[in-house]
Design a protein around this motif. Structure first.
Motif, mmCIF file in Angstrom:
data_model
loop_
_atom_site.group_PDB
_atom_site.id
_atom_site.type_symbol
_atom_site.label_atom_id
_atom_site.label_comp_id
_atom_site.label_asym_id
_atom_site.label_seq_id
_atom_site.Cartn_x
_atom_site.Cartn_y
_atom_site.Cartn_z
ATOM 1 N N ALA A 291 59.572 17.591 -5.433
ATOM 2 C CA ALA A 291 59.981 17.939 -6.800
ATOM 3 C C ALA A 291 60.442 16.725 -7.594
ATOM 4 C CB ALA A 291 61.107 18.981 -6.746
ATOM 5 N N LEU A 292 60.077 15.535 -7.149
ATOM 6 C CA LEU A 292 60.582 14.314 -7.778
ATOM 7 C C LEU A 292 59.724 13.942 -8.984
ATOM 8 C CD1 LEU A 292 62.562 11.942 -7.686
ATOM 9 C CD2 LEU A 292 61.021 10.806 -6.074
ATOM 10 N N PRO A 293 60.280 13.978 -10.202
ATOM 11 C CA PRO A 293 59.515 13.548 -11.378
ATOM 12 C C PRO A 293 59.158 12.065 -11.269
ATOM 13 C CG PRO A 293 61.489 14.776 -12.018
ATOM 14 C CD PRO A 293 61.624 14.470 -10.557
ATOM 15 N N GLY A 294 57.987 11.717 -11.777
ATOM 16 C CA GLY A 294 57.565 10.326 -11.724
ATOM 17 C C GLY A 294 56.916 9.926 -10.422
ATOM 18 N N PHE A 295 56.709 10.919 -9.550
ATOM 19 C CA PHE A 295 56.100 10.655 -8.241
ATOM 20 C C PHE A 295 54.859 11.533 -8.101
ATOM 21 C CE2 PHE A 295 57.429 8.711 -4.090
ATOM 22 C CZ PHE A 295 56.284 9.009 -3.387
ATOM 23 N N LEU A 296 53.702 10.893 -7.958
ATOM 24 C CA LEU A 296 52.439 11.598 -7.803
ATOM 25 C C LEU A 296 52.119 11.735 -6.325
ATOM 26 C CD1 LEU A 296 49.912 12.773 -9.276
ATOM 27 C CD2 LEU A 296 48.922 10.474 -9.112
ATOM 28 N N ARG A 297 51.827 12.951 -5.874
ATOM 29 C CA ARG A 297 51.691 13.234 -4.449
ATOM 30 C C ARG A 297 50.266 13.650 -4.086
ATOM 31 N NH1 ARG A 297 56.673 14.711 -6.735
ATOM 32 N NH2 ARG A 297 55.282 15.776 -8.183
ATOM 33 N N SER A 298 49.809 13.207 -2.900
ATOM 34 C CA SER A 298 48.510 13.602 -2.363
ATOM 35 C C SER A 298 48.686 13.811 -0.863
ATOM 36 C CB SER A 298 47.468 12.507 -2.633
ATOM 37 O OG SER A 298 46.237 12.805 -2.020
ATOM 38 N N ALA A 299 48.070 14.865 -0.326
ATOM 39 C CA ALA A 299 48.333 15.298 1.046
ATOM 40 C C ALA A 299 47.428 14.596 2.063
ATOM 41 C CB ALA A 299 48.179 16.814 1.144
ATOM 42 N N HIS A 300 47.581 13.281 2.194
ATOM 43 C CA HIS A 300 46.839 12.467 3.167
ATOM 44 C C HIS A 300 45.359 12.854 3.153
ATOM 45 C CE1 HIS A 300 47.486 9.971 7.056
ATOM 46 N NE2 HIS A 300 46.312 9.705 6.517
ATOM 47 N N ARG A 301 44.785 12.867 1.961
ATOM 48 C CA ARG A 301 43.412 13.317 1.798
ATOM 49 C C ARG A 301 42.515 12.237 1.205
ATOM 50 N NH1 ARG A 301 42.979 14.746 -3.633
ATOM 51 N NH2 ARG A 301 41.128 16.035 -3.277
ATOM 52 N N ALA A 302 43.052 11.036 1.015
ATOM 53 C CA ALA A 302 42.293 10.003 0.315
ATOM 54 C C ALA A 302 40.982 9.663 1.014
ATOM 55 C CB ALA A 302 43.147 8.740 0.154
ATOM 56 N N GLY A 303 41.011 9.572 2.333
ATOM 57 C CA GLY A 303 39.802 9.184 3.048
ATOM 58 C C GLY A 303 39.074 10.328 3.715
#
Length: 342
Positions: A282-294
Motif C-alpha cells: 500500500a506504499l504510494p510512490g512504489f510500483l510493484r510487480s510479482a516477480h514476473r519480469a522474465g
C-alpha cells in the motif's frame, strides 16, 4: 542408435519442468537423441549405473562430493534455474573439467523490457492516471503532468552490467540517455566498448535521474544498498530493482519512498509473496510487480534450445557456447536464493 548407446541425461529441473523449457519439437529431439532419466532433486537415489553413465544433468540438484565421485561420465550441469547456488562442489567440478552452465541469458531481454516500462511509468504516472480515470478523478492535460518527466536525454545509472545490464543499455540507447555504470567485476574498457561511462557507486547514485539495479547477489554485496544509498540519490529520482531483493535493505528503500525522497519500482521482494499486510503493498510512490519480469513462455522455451545446442557441441568434443559458463573465481560468491515453482 539404440537406447543403450545414447548419451544419458539426468533430468532434474525443479522448479522448472521439461515441458516448460522445451518446445514440443525440441522435446522430441531431446528424447530422440538421448536417454533421459527423469527424477526430482534427489538424484542420489538413482541407481549406481545411471549415476555412473550420466553425461549431462539438466537442473540444479544438490550434489555432494561423494555423489560427484560416482558420476564418472559427467561432462556438464545445465542449471536451468539460472541462479547459481552453493549446493555442489564447484572446485571439484572445475578440477575434473566438468562444465557448469546457466541459461539465465534468456531472461535478459524480457526483464530489461519490463524494467524500461517501469521507468516510463514512474516518469509519467501511467498506472496512477489510469486508476484515477476509472474513479472519475482524472486530471487532464498539464494538470495531470505536474511531476512528469522524460527518459529521453535523462541521466541514467545502472548497477551491474551482466546480460541484463547490457540488454537494458541496448533499449536505452534509443532514448539518448547519458548512462553511467557501476560494476566492480568488469574492466573499464568493456564498459566503454558498450557506450556507457564507467563510474563509482556514488557517481551513479548522485548523478542519475533513474537508477536500475541489475546486480546479482554475492557474498560481498548483500544489503549493500541501504539508507546511505538513498540519501545520496537526487530528490525525486527513480529506483528500479530488477535482479534480486537481497542487494537492497528493503526497509530502508521503503522508508526512502515513504519520505518522498525517491520513487521506486521492484519486481522482486525479500520474501515472495510478501504477506498481505506487508507495507509495500500500500506504499504510494512504489510500483510493484510479482516477480514476473522474465517469466515469459518464449524465454523458458529458449532454455531448451540453448541446452540442445550446447549438448550437440559437447557431443562433438567442443566446449559449450550458448549457455553461460560459471567461473571458478566468482561462482562461490553467488548468494541468490532458488526461485519458487512457476
Amino acid at each position: 542408435m539404440s537406447e543403450s548407446s545414447q548419451p544419458l541425461v539426468i533430468s532434474a529441473p525443479e522448479p522448472r519442468t521439461l515441458d516448460l523449457i522445451f518446445t514440443p519439437a525440441s522435446l522430441v529431439r531431446l528424447r530422440a537423441g538421448y536417454r533421459v532419466v527423469e527424477t526430482d532433486r534427489d538424484i542420489a537415489a538413482l541407481p549406481a549405473e545411471i549415476l555412473a553413465g550420466a553425461r549431462y544433468i539438466v537442473g540444479q540438484p544438490p550434489i555432494s562430493g561423494e555423489l560427484l565421485a560416482r558420476m564418472q561420465s559427467l561432462r556438464c550441469v545445465f542449471n536451468v534455474e539460472s541462479n547459481l547456488i552453493d549446493n555442489m562442489p564447484y572446485e571439484t567440478l572445475f578440477e575434473r573439467g566438468i562444465h557448469v552452465v546457466t541459461t539465465g541469458a534468456v531472461f535478459a531481454e524480457p526483464v530489461a523490457e519490463l524494467g524500461l516500462a517501469m521507468a516510463i511509468n514512474l516518469a509519467r504516472g501511467i498506472v496512477d492516471a489510469d486508476l484515477a480515470f476509472r474513479e472519475g478523478k482524472e486530471l487532464w492535460g498539464g494538470e495531470g503532468n505536474r511531476t512528469a518527466r522524460l527518459i529521453s536525454g535523462a541521466d541514467v545509472g545502472i548497477i551491474g552490467f551482466g546480460d541484463l545490464g547490457k540488454a537494458l543499455n541496448r533499449l536505452l540507447s534509443g532514448f539518448r540517455t547519458r548512462t553511467r555504470v557501476f560494476d566492480p567485476w568488469l574492466p573499464r574498457s568493456m564498459l566503454i566498448e558498450h557506450g556507457v561511462e564507467p563510474a563509482s557507486l556514488d557517481e551513479v547514485l548522485s548523478g542519475s535521474d533513474f537508477v536500475f539495479v541489475v546486480a546479482s547477489v554475492t557474498s560481498e554485496n548483500q544489503g549493500f544498498l541501504g539508507a546511505d544509498t538513498f540519501a545520496k540519490m537526487r530528490k525525486g529520482a527513480a529506483f528500479i530493482l530488477l535482479s534480486r531483493a537481497g542487494v537492497v535493505d528493503f526497509e530502508a528503500l521503503m522508508e526512502a519512498v515513504r519520505s518522498g525522497r525517491i520513487v521506486a519500482a521492484s519486481d522482486v521482494f525479500p520474501e515472495e509473496p510478501p504477506g498481505l499486510d506487508h507495507p509495500v503493498r500500500a506504499l504510494p510512490g512504489f510500483l510493484r510487480s510479482a516477480h514476473r519480469a522474465g517469466a515469459l513462455d518464449i524465454a523458458f522455451k529458449r532454455m531448451g534450445d540453448m541446452v540442445l545446442e550446447d549438448m550437440d557441441l559437447m557431443d562433438r568434443g567442443l566446449p559449450p557456447m550458448r549457455c553461460k559458463r560459471a567461473e571458478r573465481e566468482t561462482v562461490s560468491r553467488m548468494r541468490s536464493k532458488p526461485v519458487d515453482r512457476n
